[in-house]
Motif scaffolding. Structure first.
Motif, PDB file in Angstrom:
ATOM      1  N   THR A  73      -0.346  15.046  -1.257  1.00 20.07           N
ATOM      2  CA  THR A  73       0.506  14.734  -2.431  1.00 20.07           C
ATOM      3  C   THR A  73       1.257  16.017  -2.954  1.00 20.07           C
ATOM      4  O   THR A  73       0.727  16.885  -2.840  1.00 20.07           O
ATOM      5  CB  THR A  73      -0.267  14.006  -3.571  1.00 20.07           C
TER       6      THR A  73
ATOM      7  N   THR B 170       6.898   8.075  -0.551  1.00 22.43           N
ATOM      8  CA  THR B 170       7.487   8.874   0.270  1.00 22.43           C
ATOM      9  C   THR B 170       9.166   8.661  -0.164  1.00 22.43           C
ATOM     10  O   THR B 170       9.615   7.848   0.230  1.00 22.43           O
ATOM     11  CB  THR B 170       7.103   8.853   1.764  1.00 22.43           C
TER      12      THR B 170
ATOM     13  N   ASP C  19       0.872  -1.352   0.178  1.00 20.96           N
ATOM     14  CA  ASP C  19      -0.105  -0.013   0.034  1.00 20.96           C
ATOM     15  C   ASP C  19       1.037   1.021  -0.049  1.00 20.96           C
ATOM     16  O   ASP C  19       0.255   2.383  -0.460  1.00 20.96           O
ATOM     17  CB  ASP C  19      -0.815  -0.109   1.230  1.00 20.96           C
ATOM     18  N   ALA C  20       2.125   0.968   0.411  1.00 19.74           N
ATOM     19  CA  ALA C  20       2.985   2.360   0.538  1.00 19.74           C
ATOM     20  C   ALA C  20       4.547   1.808   0.354  1.00 19.74           C
ATOM     21  O   ALA C  20       4.961   0.785   0.946  1.00 19.74           O
ATOM     22  CB  ALA C  20       2.807   3.129   1.627  1.00 19.74           C
TER      23      ALA C  20
ATOM     24  N   SER D 206       0.709   5.076  -1.406  1.00 22.70           N
ATOM     25  CA  SER D 206       1.524   6.346  -0.973  1.00 22.70           C
ATOM     26  C   SER D 206       3.180   6.001  -1.126  1.00 22.70           C
ATOM     27  O   SER D 206       3.528   5.147  -1.050  1.00 22.70           O
ATOM     28  CB  SER D 206       1.611   6.556   0.444  1.00 22.70           C
TER      29      SER D 206
ATOM     30  N   ALA E 108      -1.390   7.402  -7.440  1.00 20.70           N
ATOM     31  CA  ALA E 108      -0.575   7.322  -6.066  1.00 20.70           C
ATOM     32  C   ALA E 108      -0.260   8.699  -5.827  1.00 20.70           C
ATOM     33  O   ALA E 108      -0.355   9.722  -6.483  1.00 20.70           O
ATOM     34  CB  ALA E 108       0.697   6.454  -6.392  1.00 20.70           C
ATOM     35  N   ARG E 109      -0.059   8.875  -4.284  1.00 21.84           N
ATOM     36  CA  ARG E 109       0.401  10.112  -3.849  1.00 21.84           C
ATOM     37  C   ARG E 109       1.700   9.952  -3.452  1.00 21.84           C
ATOM     38  O   ARG E 109       2.356   8.900  -3.197  1.00 21.84           O
ATOM     39  CB  ARG E 109      -0.391  10.198  -2.485  1.00 21.84           C
TER      40      ARG E 109
ATOM     41  N   ASP F 292      -3.938  12.720   3.626  1.00 16.66           N
ATOM     42  CA  ASP F 292      -4.309  12.802   2.303  1.00 16.66           C
ATOM     43  C   ASP F 292      -3.703  13.904   1.502  1.00 16.66           C
ATOM     44  O   ASP F 292      -4.371  15.012   1.286  1.00 16.66           O
ATOM     45  CB  ASP F 292      -5.909  12.785   2.214  1.00 16.66           C
TER      46      ASP F 292
ATOM     47  N   ALA G 259       3.897  13.856  -8.437  1.00 16.43           N
ATOM     48  CA  ALA G 259       2.773  13.919  -7.747  1.00 16.43           C
ATOM     49  C   ALA G 259       1.832  13.994  -8.941  1.00 16.43           C
ATOM     50  O   ALA G 259       0.445  13.657  -8.983  1.00 16.43           O
ATOM     51  CB  ALA G 259       2.842  14.522  -6.732  1.00 16.43           C
TER      52      ALA G 259
ATOM     53  N   SER H 253       3.253  11.844   5.912  1.00  9.44           N
ATOM     54  CA  SER H 253       3.011  11.501   4.496  1.00  9.44           C
ATOM     55  C   SER H 253       2.258  10.353   4.017  1.00  9.44           C
ATOM     56  O   SER H 253       1.416  10.076   3.231  1.00  9.44           O
ATOM     57  CB  SER H 253       4.408  11.307   3.802  1.00  9.44           C
ATOM     58  N   LEU H 254       2.335   9.002   5.090  1.00  8.06           N
ATOM     59  CA  LEU H 254       1.615   7.882   4.945  1.00  8.06           C
ATOM     60  C   LEU H 254       0.148   8.118   4.984  1.00  8.06           C
ATOM     61  O   LEU H 254      -0.664   7.538   4.262  1.00  8.06           O
ATOM     62  CB  LEU H 254       2.254   6.805   5.809  1.00  8.06           C
TER      63      LEU H 254
ATOM     64  N   ASN I 257       5.283  12.400  -2.059  1.00  5.45           N
ATOM     65  CA  ASN I 257       5.668  13.191  -0.936  1.00  5.45           C
ATOM     66  C   ASN I 257       7.074  13.004  -0.931  1.00  5.45           C
ATOM     67  O   ASN I 257       7.526  11.899  -1.170  1.00  5.45           O
ATOM     68  CB  ASN I 257       4.822  13.270   0.031  1.00  5.45           C
TER      69      ASN I 257
END
Length: 199
Positions: free
Chosen positions: A190, A108, A57-58, A106, A147-148, A188, A140, A184-185, A150
Motif C-alpha cells: 500500500t 489502484t 473487493d477491489a 484494494s 483499504a490498500r 500486500d 494509503a 497492486s491487486l 496504490n
C-alpha cells in the motif's frame, strides 16, 4: 474476488480485464460500452455507479483524461478539465468507495511517466499525474487497515506509440503494463507507486 475496472474499454483497461477475468469476477465501467456507465469528471456519476455496483473487493482505475498541448496554448478550461477528470475523478473514486469496497480491499489508481519525466506539451498532464501519486500515498496512510491504495505509473505504451507513428519497441506492451495492476491487486502493498517503463 469481485473487481471493478474503471476504464474497462480503453487500451489498458481491456488488457487488465483480459488478465484478471479468468480468476476473478470482473465488472467493467466506462463512459460507454461497459457493464456500468461512469463519467469520472462528475462526482454524482461516480456515486451512482457505486450504488449500482454494490460491494467489491477491489477497484482498479485505468481511466482519466487530461489535455496535452503547449503551455502557451493551454487555457484555464484545459487545466480545469484535466484536474476535474484524471485527478479529481480518481480522488473521488477513493472518497466515494466507503461502504462499497470490502474491509482490507484494494484501490489502484493510474498516473503516468510524465510526472517524473515531463516533455514539451505535458504541463497539465504532469501536474495531474504527480498529484495522483501524492494523493495515493496520502490516502494509503489515511485508510491503513481499511483499504490498500496504490498507483500504477505506466511509461509509454507500445500500442500508443504505434498509433502515433513511432516505434513500438520504445514502449511497453499494454499486456505487460496490466501485470502491474495485478501486482497492486494481489500483493500486500500500500502507498506504492508502481512504475512500468522501458529504460
Amino acid at each position: 474476488m469481485r473487481l471493478l475496472i474503471v476504464g474497462a474499454t480503453g487500451l489498458l483497461g481491456k488488457e487488465i480485464v483480459r488478465l484478471l477475468s479468468p480468476e476473478h469476477e470482473v465488472i467493467g465501467s466506462s463512459r460507454k460500452g461497459s457493464d456500468l456507465s461512469v463519467d469520472l469528471s462528475d462526482k454524482a456519476s461516480i456515486v451512482s455507479m457505486y450504488q449500482q455496483l454494490g460491494t467489491v473487493d477491489a477497484v482498479i482505475c485505468a481511466a482519466g483524461a487530461a489535455k496535452f498541448a503547449p503551455l502557451e496554448s493551454l487555457t484555464d478550461e484545459d487545466f480545469a478539465f484535466s484536474l476535474s477528470n484524471k485527478l479529481m475523478g480518481q480522488v473521488n473514486l477513493v472518497r466515494c468507495s466507503a461502504g462499497h469496497v470490502t474491509h482490507g480491499g484494494s484501490l489502484t489508481l493510474t498516473s503516468g511517466i510524465l510526472a517524473q519525466h515531463p516533455i514539451p506539451g505535458s504541463a497539465a498532464l504532469s501536474i495531474v499525474n504527480a498529484a495522483v501519486e501524492a494523493f495515493g500515498r496520502s490516502a494509503a496512510l489515511e485508510l491503513q487497515g481499511e483499504a490498500r491504495v496504490n498507483v500504477v505509473s505506466p511509461g509509454w505504451v507500445s500500442e500508443t506509440l504505434a498509433a502515433m507513428g513511432q516505434a513500438r519497441s520504445a514502449g511497453v506492451p499494454a499486456a505487460a503494463v496490466a501485470q502491474a495492476y495485478k501486482r497492486s491487486l494481489v500483493e500486500d502493498i500500500t502507498g506504492e507507486v508502481i512504475q512500468v517503463a522501458k529504460w
